[in-house]
Scaffold this motif. Structure first.
Motif, PDB file in Angstrom:
ATOM      1  N   GLU A   7      18.213  -5.008  -3.405  1.00  0.00           N
ATOM      2  CA  GLU A   7      18.432  -6.381  -3.240  1.00  0.00           C
ATOM      3  C   GLU A   7      17.517  -7.153  -4.303  1.00  0.00           C
ATOM      4  O   GLU A   7      17.387  -8.504  -4.454  1.00  0.00           O
ATOM      5  N   ARG A   8      16.777  -6.600  -5.035  1.00  0.00           N
ATOM      6  CA  ARG A   8      15.610  -7.242  -5.804  1.00  0.00           C
ATOM      7  C   ARG A   8      16.306  -7.847  -6.917  1.00  0.00           C
ATOM      8  O   ARG A   8      17.394  -7.209  -7.279  1.00  0.00           O
ATOM      9  N   ALA A   9      15.914  -8.632  -7.642  1.00  0.00           N
ATOM     10  CA  ALA A   9      16.272  -9.345  -8.929  1.00  0.00           C
ATOM     11  C   ALA A   9      15.788  -8.756  -9.936  1.00  0.00           C
ATOM     12  O   ALA A   9      16.238  -8.825 -11.263  1.00  0.00           O
ATOM     13  N   ILE A  10      14.538  -8.134  -9.996  1.00  0.00           N
ATOM     14  CA  ILE A  10      13.706  -7.570 -11.090  1.00  0.00           C
ATOM     15  C   ILE A  10      13.707  -6.227 -10.832  1.00  0.00           C
ATOM     16  O   ILE A  10      13.324  -5.524  -9.520  1.00  0.00           O
ATOM     17  N   LEU A  11      13.939  -5.181 -11.917  1.00  0.00           N
ATOM     18  CA  LEU A  11      13.638  -3.845 -11.937  1.00  0.00           C
ATOM     19  C   LEU A  11      12.269  -3.676 -12.700  1.00  0.00           C
ATOM     20  O   LEU A  11      12.146  -3.973 -14.002  1.00  0.00           O
ATOM     21  N   ASP A  15      10.682   1.097 -10.737  1.00  0.00           N
ATOM     22  CA  ASP A  15      11.967   1.053 -10.153  1.00  0.00           C
ATOM     23  C   ASP A  15      13.030   1.639 -11.160  1.00  0.00           C
ATOM     24  O   ASP A  15      13.991   2.466 -10.535  1.00  0.00           O
ATOM     25  N   LEU A  16      13.081   1.453 -12.343  1.00  0.00           N
ATOM     26  CA  LEU A  16      13.836   2.212 -13.434  1.00  0.00           C
ATOM     27  C   LEU A  16      13.798   3.733 -13.654  1.00  0.00           C
ATOM     28  O   LEU A  16      14.795   4.290 -13.647  1.00  0.00           O
ATOM     29  N   GLN A  17      12.527   4.024 -13.397  1.00  0.00           N
ATOM     30  CA  GLN A  17      12.235   5.441 -13.508  1.00  0.00           C
ATOM     31  C   GLN A  17      12.887   6.321 -12.345  1.00  0.00           C
ATOM     32  O   GLN A  17      13.427   7.224 -12.467  1.00  0.00           O
ATOM     33  N   ALA A  38      15.485  -4.136 -24.232  1.00  0.00           N
ATOM     34  CA  ALA A  38      14.335  -4.842 -23.988  1.00  0.00           C
ATOM     35  C   ALA A  38      13.908  -5.485 -22.837  1.00  0.00           C
ATOM     36  O   ALA A  38      14.704  -6.181 -22.074  1.00  0.00           O
ATOM     37  N   ARG A  39      12.767  -5.408 -22.323  1.00  0.00           N
ATOM     38  CA  ARG A  39      12.386  -6.024 -20.984  1.00  0.00           C
ATOM     39  C   ARG A  39      12.696  -7.632 -21.269  1.00  0.00           C
ATOM     40  O   ARG A  39      12.295  -8.055 -22.121  1.00  0.00           O
ATOM     41  N   GLU A  52      20.810  -7.454 -13.996  1.00  0.00           N
ATOM     42  CA  GLU A  52      22.107  -7.854 -14.581  1.00  0.00           C
ATOM     43  C   GLU A  52      21.860  -7.237 -16.313  1.00  0.00           C
ATOM     44  O   GLU A  52      23.029  -6.787 -16.651  1.00  0.00           O
ATOM     45  N   THR A  53      20.799  -7.105 -16.584  1.00  0.00           N
ATOM     46  CA  THR A  53      20.479  -6.695 -18.084  1.00  0.00           C
ATOM     47  C   THR A  53      20.680  -5.199 -17.837  1.00  0.00           C
ATOM     48  O   THR A  53      21.359  -4.773 -18.874  1.00  0.00           O
ATOM     49  N   ILE A  54      20.147  -4.405 -17.059  1.00  0.00           N
ATOM     50  CA  ILE A  54      20.370  -3.080 -16.986  1.00  0.00           C
ATOM     51  C   ILE A  54      21.897  -2.686 -16.662  1.00  0.00           C
ATOM     52  O   ILE A  54      22.390  -1.774 -17.164  1.00  0.00           O
ATOM     53  N   VAL A  55      22.466  -3.418 -15.620  1.00  0.00           N
ATOM     54  CA  VAL A  55      23.854  -3.315 -15.258  1.00  0.00           C
ATOM     55  C   VAL A  55      24.744  -3.451 -16.541  1.00  0.00           C
ATOM     56  O   VAL A  55      25.473  -2.600 -16.760  1.00  0.00           O
ATOM     57  N   ALA A  56      24.660  -4.441 -17.208  1.00  0.00           N
ATOM     58  CA  ALA A  56      25.246  -4.683 -18.523  1.00  0.00           C
ATOM     59  C   ALA A  56      25.043  -3.606 -19.547  1.00  0.00           C
ATOM     60  O   ALA A  56      25.978  -3.113 -20.113  1.00  0.00           O
ATOM     61  N   HIS A  57      23.676  -3.123 -19.464  1.00  0.00           N
ATOM     62  CA  HIS A  57      23.604  -2.084 -20.525  1.00  0.00           C
ATOM     63  C   HIS A  57      24.308  -0.793 -19.976  1.00  0.00           C
ATOM     64  O   HIS A  57      24.704  -0.029 -20.960  1.00  0.00           O
ATOM     65  N   GLU A  58      24.367  -0.440 -18.644  1.00  0.00           N
ATOM     66  CA  GLU A  58      25.105   0.693 -18.150  1.00  0.00           C
ATOM     67  C   GLU A  58      26.608   0.604 -18.461  1.00  0.00           C
ATOM     68  O   GLU A  58      26.942   1.674 -18.942  1.00  0.00           O
ATOM     69  N   ARG A  59      27.086  -0.457 -18.420  1.00  0.00           N
ATOM     70  CA  ARG A  59      28.512  -0.712 -18.496  1.00  0.00           C
ATOM     71  C   ARG A  59      28.701  -0.404 -20.028  1.00  0.00           C
ATOM     72  O   ARG A  59      29.821  -0.059 -20.411  1.00  0.00           O
ATOM     73  N   ALA A  60      27.804  -1.001 -20.879  1.00  0.00           N
ATOM     74  CA  ALA A  60      28.102  -0.760 -22.285  1.00  0.00           C
ATOM     75  C   ALA A  60      28.026   0.730 -22.858  1.00  0.00           C
ATOM     76  O   ALA A  60      28.831   1.079 -23.639  1.00  0.00           O
TER      77      ALA A  60
END
Length: 65
Positions: A7-11, A15-17, A38-39, A52-60
């Motif tokens: 539910e967090r808006a920020i990783l 969290d990313l690890q 980039a952060r 959203e940045t991480i999800v978009a990166h994963e999709r790409a």
């Protein structure tokens, strides 16, 4: 294996690890070598990524594979 988005808006880096099951030095190398975006969030001395940045990166990444 990727962990589900919370539910967090920020990783934050920790969290990313956990999401990717990697260590701090590996995350740092991924950032340095351009394997992570980039952060894009900075709150005080902390910096991280919008989900959203991480999800978009994963999709790409999955579309390129």
């Amino acid at each position: 294996m990727k962990q589900p988005v919370t539910e967090r808006a920020i990783l934050w880096p920790a969290d990313l690890q956990r999401r990717y099951g990697i260590s701090g030095p590996t995350r740092w190398r991924y950032e340095r070598d351009g394997h992570l975006p980039a952060r894009d969030v900075k709150i005080g001395p902390r910096s991280g990524w919008r989900i959203e940045t991480i999800v978009a990166h994963e999709r790409a990444d999955s579309a390129a594979a």
